[in-house]
Write an enzyme that holds these catalytic residues in place. Structure first.
Site, PDB file in Angstrom:
ATOM      1  N   ALA A   2       0.853  -1.191   0.000  1.00 56.22           N
ATOM      2  CA  ALA A   2       0.000   0.000   0.000  1.00 56.22           C
ATOM      3  C   ALA A   2       0.885   1.236   0.000  1.00 56.22           C
ATOM      4  O   ALA A   2       1.291   1.718   1.049  1.00 56.22           O
ATOM      5  CB  ALA A   2      -0.899  -0.021   1.228  1.00 56.22           C
ATOM      6  N   CYS A   3       1.207   1.740  -1.179  1.00 58.82           N
ATOM      7  CA  CYS A   3       2.219   2.784  -1.329  1.00 58.82           C
ATOM      8  C   CYS A   3       1.617   4.050  -1.922  1.00 58.82           C
ATOM      9  O   CYS A   3       0.449   4.094  -2.275  1.00 58.82           O
ATOM     10  CB  CYS A   3       3.348   2.285  -2.229  1.00 58.82           C
ATOM     11  SG  CYS A   3       4.025   0.684  -1.720  1.00 58.82           S
ATOM     12  N   THR A   4       2.443   5.091  -2.047  1.00 58.35           N
ATOM     13  CA  THR A   4       2.071   6.325  -2.732  1.00 58.35           C
ATOM     14  C   THR A   4       3.261   6.780  -3.564  1.00 58.35           C
ATOM     15  O   THR A   4       4.391   6.787  -3.077  1.00 58.35           O
ATOM     16  CB  THR A   4       1.690   7.435  -1.737  1.00 58.35           C
ATOM     17  OG1 THR A   4       0.745   6.934  -0.787  1.00 58.35           O
ATOM     18  CG2 THR A   4       1.089   8.626  -2.466  1.00 58.35           C
ATOM     19  N   GLU A  95       3.955   0.035  -6.918  1.00 55.34           N
ATOM     20  CA  GLU A  95       2.734   0.602  -6.361  1.00 55.34           C
ATOM     21  C   GLU A  95       1.609  -0.400  -6.624  1.00 55.34           C
ATOM     22  O   GLU A  95       1.277  -0.678  -7.779  1.00 55.34           O
ATOM     23  CB  GLU A  95       2.422   1.929  -7.059  1.00 55.34           C
ATOM     24  CG  GLU A  95       1.184   2.624  -6.562  1.00 55.34           C
ATOM     25  CD  GLU A  95       1.475   3.504  -5.366  1.00 55.34           C
ATOM     26  OE1 GLU A  95       0.528   3.783  -4.619  1.00 55.34           O
ATOM     27  OE2 GLU A  95       2.635   3.910  -5.177  1.00 55.34           O
TER      28      GLU A  95
END
Length: 530
Positions: A2-4, A95
Site C-alpha cells: 500500500a504505497c504512494t 505501487e
C-alpha cells in the site's frame, strides 16, 4: 504494498532533473525493517526463484551493479523496491493497484497452486508456480537495462512470459525520460511516458487516464503496451467510452471506482495535487472542482511552480494538514479526522527519491534520497548510489530493535512523537530542516570534489539548452564513466560523512522527544521527593 508515488518530469522539477519517488508502506498490522545496499554483479543471482510464487527465472550473465532497499528479513523474499544502476537508470517497484472483475475474468492472475497429495500416490497434482510480483521486479529488471524505456520493455516481456499475481505500477527513469508501467490482469500491461512539464500522483489505484493505442502499437513514442492489447480490449468489451473517441481511458477500462477507493486512494491524489496546484482550481467546499472522493482527478498535470525535493517529501509525508481530515489537527471532528487514509502513515517502511541530474557528470549525477519509517516524523537525506558499499547505519538493519541503525531509530522516534504530536512537532521540524540542509550541502561539496577529479566536463549549465546534458553519452559509455574507482571512493566517503552527521542529529532528536513524551506520561506527579 500500500504505497504512494509521485513522478516529476524534468521540466517540472526545480533543477531539470527527472525525479521518481515512492513510499513503501507495509500491510496493515505489519512493519517491515529495510536496508539500503549495493548489489554487485557477482552477488546477483543467475537463476532466480521467488519465495512467494516459486516461479523460477534464468537471468542474463552480465548484470550491472545497482542499489536496492530490500527487506531485512528475507522470509518473504528480497523486495528490492528502489534503486539506481550503473547506467544511471532508476526504478521504483511497485505501487499496488486496483482493477475490476471484467479484467480478472478476461486475464486472471497467475497464482501459485500448491501441490495436492503425495508424489508417489495416485491423484497427485504437482505444484504450479505463480507469476512474478513486487518481491521480484527490481531484481529481475534493474540490473539488465540501460535506459528507462528498456526497463519498460524488459518488464513487459517478463509479464507476458510469466504473468503476475497482483496489479502493480512501476516507475523507470533516466536523465531524459520517466516511464510509468501498469499491469493489467495476469499478463497484460500498459506504459506511458510522463510529460516533461508534468508531475504524476499515484495512490493505490490504476491511474493512467489517457492512452494512445495507435502509438503504443506503432511508433511507441509516448506509449507502450503488450502486443495484443487492442484485441484484448475489443474481445472483452473493456472500452467503456460512450463515443468512439481517442484517447482511450485505461482507468475506466482496467481500474476501479469503488467505495473503498474514495476512502483509501482518491483522497491522497486530491491532497497532493491540492498542494502542488493550489491556484489551478477550487479544492475545498461544496463547489470544489475536485473533492477527495472524485474519480476524475488527473493522472498528470503541470504544477503551479517547479517542484523541489522538499515538496516531494512534504506530499509523501502529508496527513491532510490544513483540512478537517488531519488526524493530528483541530479542524473538523473525530469522524472527519479519521475519514481518509493518510499518505504519511504509521506503517511506512521506506521512501526512496531517485534524482538524475543532467547538469552533473555521469559519475555523480544520480542521487538516491532515503527516509526510513513514518514520514511525518523522519527526514529525507541524500546518498550517491554509484559506490561500492553503503553506510552501516542504513545497511545493517536487522529484526532486532536498536537505536544504532537508522530504520529502528526512526521507528522509535515516530512512536514517541505520535503520542505527543503537538509537543514534539517543533523538534521534528527543526531536525528535518537541519538534516535536509546538511544533505544539500553534502551534495554540493561532493560535486565540487568530483569537478576537480573530472575536469572539463561541467560547463555552465543552460536549462534552456535543447540537449540539457553536460555529458551526453551512450549507455555503455555511461557505465564506463561511472566505474571510475577514484570517483567512487569520493562518493562513498561523502555518504559515510552524511550517515555520521545523520546519526548524530537523529540521536539528538531521540533524546529530545523521549524526554518530552516521558514528561507527558499519565503517571507523572509534580511534587518532588526532595
Amino acid at each position: 504494498m500500500a504505497c504512494t508515488t509521485i513522478l516529476v518530469g524534468k521540466d517540472a522539477s526545480y533543477d531539470g532533473s527527472t525525479i521518481i519517488a515512492r513510499n513503501e508502506d507495509s500491510a496493515n498490522g505489519e512493519f517491515c525493517p529495510k536496508r539500503f545496499i549495493v548489489v554487485k554483479p557477482d552477488e546477483q543471482p543467475r537463476h532466480y526463484k521467488s519465495v512467494l510464487s516459486h516461479v523460477e527465472v534464468d537471468l542474463p550473465g552480465e548484470p550491472l551493479q545497482y542499489t536496492a532497499v530490500p527487506n531485512a528479513d528475507l522470509k518473504e523474499g528480497i523486495w528490492g523496491e528502489a534503486g539506481v544502476n550503473e547506467a544511471n537508470v532508476a526504478m521504483s517497484a511497485t505501487e499496488t493497484l486496483t482493477t475490476n472483475e471484467r479484467v480478472l475474468g478476461a486475464d486472471p492472475f497467475v497464482e501459485l497452486t500448491p501441490a495436492k497429495g503425495k508424489e508417489s500416490e495416485d491423484g497427485y497434482e504437482p505444484e504450479v508456480p505463480g507469476g512474478i510480483g513486487e518481491e521480484d521486479f527490481l531484481t529481475l529488471v534493474l540490473p539488465y537495462v540501460k535506459t528507462a524505456r528498456e526497463g519498460v520493455a524488459r518488464l513487459g516481456a517478463l509479464l507476458e512470459q510469466y504473468g503476475t499475481y497482483e496489479m502493480n505500477g512501476v516507475a523507470f527513469s533516466d536523465v531524459d525520460e520517466i516511464w510509468w508501467l501498469e499491469t493489467v490482469g495476469g499478463h497484460h500491461w500498459i506504459a506511458k511516458r510522463v510529460p516533461d512539464e508534468a508531475y504524476v500522483t499515484m495512490p493505490n489505484q490504476l491511474g493512467i487516464d489517457e492512452f494512445d493505442l495507435d502509438d503504443a502499437l506503432g511508433n511507441q513514442e509516448e506509449h507502450m503496451c503488450s502486443a495484443d492489447l487492442g484485441e484484448f480490449i475489443e474481445r472483452n468489451h473493456l472500452d467503456l467510452a460512450v463515443e468512439n473517441v481517442t484517447p482511450f481511458n485505461p482507468r475506466d477500462a482496467f481500474g476501479s471506482h469503488s467505495d473503498s477507493d474514495h476512502v483509501y486512494n482518491t483522497p491522497r491524489a486530491w491532497y497532493m495535487q491540492r498542494f502542488l496546484n493550489p491556484y489551478d482550481e477550487q479544492w475545498d467546499g461544496q463547489d470544489a472542482d475536485h473533492q477527495p472522493t472524485s474519480d476524475d482527478i488527473p493522472w498528470a498535470r503541470q504544477p503551479d511552480r517547479k517542484i523541489t525535493i522538499e515538496d516531494v517529501k512534504y506530499v509523501l509525508s502529508s496527513h491532510y494538514q490544513g483540512t478537517p481530515y488531519d488526524p493530528y489537527g483541530k479542524l473538523g471532528d473525530q469522524h472527519s479526522r479519521h475519514m481518509f487514509r493518510p499518505i504519511g502513515i504509521n506503517r511506512q517502511s521506506q521512501l526512496s527519491v531517485m534524482q538524475i541530474r543532467p547538469y552533473r557528470p555521469q559519475v555523480n549525477r544520480a542521487v538516491q534520497w532515503i527516509a526510513y519509517g513514518s514520514n511525518p516524523f523522519n527526514t529525507l537525506v541524500p546518498f550517491f548510489p554509484n559506490v561500492d558499499s553503503t553506510p552501516k547505519y542504513l545497511e545493517d538493519t536487522t529484526t532486532r530493535v536498536t537505536s544504532e541503525n537508522f530504520y529502528w531509530e526512526n521507528r522509535i522516534i515516530a512512536a514517541l512523537c505520535d503520542a505527543s504530536f503537538a509537543d514534539t512537532a517543533n523538534a521534528v521540524e527543526r531536525y528535518q530542516e537541519k538534516t535536509g540542509g546538511m544533505g544539500h550541502r553534502m551534495v554540493a561539496a561532493t560535486d565540487e570534489q568530483i569537478d576537480r577529479l573530472v575536469e572539463g566536463v561541467v560547463d555552465e549549465f543552460d536549462a534552456e539548452d535543447e540537449i540539457g546534458d553536460v555529458q551526453p553519452m551512450e549507455p555503455d559509455e555511461i557505465i564506463e564513466a561511472v566505474r571510475n574507482g577514484e570517483a567512487r571512493e569520493v562518493l562513498a566517503a561523502a555518504n559515510e560523512t552524511m550517515a555520521a552527521q545523520l546519526k548524530e542529529e537523529t540521536d539528538k532528536l531521540l533524546d529530545s522527544v523521549l524526554y518530552t513524551t516521558s514528561m507527558n506520561m499519565k503517571n507523572g506527579f509534580h511534587m518532588s521527593d526532595f
